[in-house]
Design an enzyme around this catalytic site. Structure first.
Site, PDB file in Angstrom:
ATOM      1  N   CYS A  91     -18.999   0.446  45.543  1.00 50.07           N
ATOM      2  CA  CYS A  91     -17.563   0.188  45.473  1.00 50.07           C
ATOM      3  C   CYS A  91     -17.261  -0.594  44.190  1.00 50.07           C
ATOM      4  O   CYS A  91     -17.873  -1.625  43.923  1.00 50.07           O
ATOM      5  CB  CYS A  91     -17.149  -0.601  46.710  1.00 50.07           C
ATOM      6  SG  CYS A  91     -15.952  -1.891  46.418  1.00 50.07           S
ATOM      7  N   GLU A  92     -16.359  -0.056  43.389  1.00 45.33           N
ATOM      8  CA  GLU A  92     -16.128  -0.677  42.078  1.00 45.33           C
ATOM      9  C   GLU A  92     -15.344  -1.978  42.169  1.00 45.33           C
ATOM     10  O   GLU A  92     -15.275  -2.723  41.202  1.00 45.33           O
ATOM     11  CB  GLU A  92     -15.440   0.310  41.126  1.00 45.33           C
ATOM     12  CG  GLU A  92     -13.991   0.591  41.418  1.00 45.33           C
ATOM     13  CD  GLU A  92     -13.420   1.615  40.440  1.00 45.33           C
ATOM     14  OE1 GLU A  92     -14.199   2.360  39.840  1.00 45.33           O
ATOM     15  OE2 GLU A  92     -12.185   1.658  40.302  1.00 45.33           O
ATOM     16  N   HIS A  93     -14.764  -2.272  43.309  1.00 44.39           N
ATOM     17  CA  HIS A  93     -14.008  -3.516  43.441  1.00 44.39           C
ATOM     18  C   HIS A  93     -14.900  -4.716  43.749  1.00 44.39           C
ATOM     19  O   HIS A  93     -14.612  -5.820  43.343  1.00 44.39           O
ATOM     20  CB  HIS A  93     -12.942  -3.387  44.534  1.00 44.39           C
ATOM     21  CG  HIS A  93     -11.953  -2.303  44.255  1.00 44.39           C
ATOM     22  ND1 HIS A  93     -11.488  -1.428  45.198  1.00 44.39           N
ATOM     23  CD2 HIS A  93     -11.362  -1.944  43.086  1.00 44.39           C
ATOM     24  CE1 HIS A  93     -10.643  -0.581  44.640  1.00 44.39           C
ATOM     25  NE2 HIS A  93     -10.555  -0.863  43.366  1.00 44.39           N
ATOM     26  N   HIS A  94     -15.989  -4.496  44.502  1.00 48.71           N
ATOM     27  CA  HIS A  94     -16.859  -5.604  44.885  1.00 48.71           C
ATOM     28  C   HIS A  94     -18.309  -5.422  44.447  1.00 48.71           C
ATOM     29  O   HIS A  94     -19.127  -6.292  44.623  1.00 48.71           O
ATOM     30  CB  HIS A  94     -16.831  -5.794  46.411  1.00 48.71           C
ATOM     31  CG  HIS A  94     -15.476  -6.071  46.962  1.00 48.71           C
ATOM     32  ND1 HIS A  94     -14.639  -5.071  47.401  1.00 48.71           N
ATOM     33  CD2 HIS A  94     -14.803  -7.232  47.117  1.00 48.71           C
ATOM     34  CE1 HIS A  94     -13.502  -5.606  47.816  1.00 48.71           C
ATOM     35  NE2 HIS A  94     -13.573  -6.909  47.642  1.00 48.71           N
ATOM     36  N   GLN A 132     -13.736   5.396  47.189  1.00 50.84           N
ATOM     37  CA  GLN A 132     -13.949   6.571  48.037  1.00 50.84           C
ATOM     38  C   GLN A 132     -12.892   7.650  47.815  1.00 50.84           C
ATOM     39  O   GLN A 132     -13.189   8.843  47.813  1.00 50.84           O
ATOM     40  CB  GLN A 132     -13.985   6.139  49.515  1.00 50.84           C
ATOM     41  CG  GLN A 132     -14.338   7.277  50.453  1.00 50.84           C
ATOM     42  CD  GLN A 132     -14.428   6.837  51.904  1.00 50.84           C
ATOM     43  OE1 GLN A 132     -14.758   5.675  52.185  1.00 50.84           O
ATOM     44  NE2 GLN A 132     -14.134   7.727  52.821  1.00 50.84           N
ATOM     45  N   HIS A 160     -18.032   0.652  54.323  1.00 50.10           N
ATOM     46  CA  HIS A 160     -18.052  -0.144  53.099  1.00 50.10           C
ATOM     47  C   HIS A 160     -18.567  -1.540  53.388  1.00 50.10           C
ATOM     48  O   HIS A 160     -17.995  -2.266  54.204  1.00 50.10           O
ATOM     49  CB  HIS A 160     -16.634  -0.233  52.508  1.00 50.10           C
ATOM     50  CG  HIS A 160     -16.121   1.079  51.999  1.00 50.10           C
ATOM     51  ND1 HIS A 160     -15.870   1.304  50.667  1.00 50.10           N
ATOM     52  CD2 HIS A 160     -15.850   2.241  52.637  1.00 50.10           C
ATOM     53  CE1 HIS A 160     -15.449   2.555  50.502  1.00 50.10           C
ATOM     54  NE2 HIS A 160     -15.419   3.141  51.686  1.00 50.10           N
ATOM     55  N   CYS A 162     -18.323  -4.077  51.644  1.00 48.54           N
ATOM     56  CA  CYS A 162     -17.351  -5.128  51.307  1.00 48.54           C
ATOM     57  C   CYS A 162     -16.384  -5.383  52.458  1.00 48.54           C
ATOM     58  O   CYS A 162     -15.713  -6.404  52.496  1.00 48.54           O
ATOM     59  CB  CYS A 162     -16.592  -4.755  50.031  1.00 48.54           C
ATOM     60  SG  CYS A 162     -15.684  -3.214  50.129  1.00 48.54           S
TER      61      CYS A 162
END
Ligand code: ZN
Length: 205
Positions: A91-94, A132, A160, A162
């Protein structure tokens, strides 16, 4: 038989074939862990920054493959569905993993795809920092562009880290995304058939 493209062609934001600077990555991992208060002088942790850098490099590096297609000689015009393809990504956010499975179907036009290539396509697109929703769309659009099928359907169900290990800690919660193109989007019957086949006795519902 023809090769229509390289499925692992990295997106602009994807990392290059090998990690750009392994030494800097290891150093940064050590700094990061130290800043979090992790005691790197303990024996078991001494090699952790190096392992961490390598692990992330591997998770972010796409593997090259050729998307082999064949002429649809027998004029097969029913749905081709590859179900329960295992999937893992970051996941590119976390920068934590998410994993689950993908169901990929298409209504063939003039070309069909080697079945194992569907799983390879999913794997290639999942490498690199992702969300996703975009991953789902990318797989569908890739097939649409390279295969020119009458319709494409992609469904991804994923958990996920995260969301399950931190924040709301919704352990076991799965996120479902879908991308439907062509006939699978516009024709109610084709769409219903696709969804029914995806969910039939897969034990996921
Ligand atoms: Zn996240």
């Amino acid at each position: 038989m023809s090769v229509v493209g390289n499925g692992a062609k990295p997106r602009p934001e994807a990392l290059s074939e090998t990690v750009r600077d392994p030494v800097a990555a290891e150093q940064a991992a050590a700094d990061f862990l130290r800043a979090l208060g992790v005691p790197l002088d303990r024996e078991g942790l001494a090699g952790t920054p190096r392992r961490m850098a390598r692990a992330y490099a591997e998770l972010l590096t796409p593997r090259a493959f050729d998307l082999t297609t064949f002429a649809n000689e027998d004029g097969y015009d029913e749905l081709v569905l590859v179900r329960d393809i295992p999937l893992s990504s970051i996941c590119e956010h976390h920068f934590l993993p998410f994993f689950g499975r993908a169901h990929v179907g298409y209504l063939p036009g003039d070309r069909i795809l080697g079945l194992s290539k569907v799983a390879r396509l999913v794997e290639a697109q999942a490498r690199g920092p992702q969300v996703q929703e975009r991953l789902t769309k990318q797989i569908a659009e890739w097939l649409d562009t390279k295969l020119r099928p009458r319709g494409v359907g992609v469904i991804i169900e994923a958990e996920h880290m995260c969301m399950t290990l931190r924040g709301v800690r919704a352990l076991g919660a799965r996120t479902v995304t879908s991308a439907l193109l062509g006939t699978l989007r516009t024709d109610t019957r084709s769409r219903a058939e696709f969804l029914e086949l995806v969910h039939s006795d897969s034990g996921t519902r």
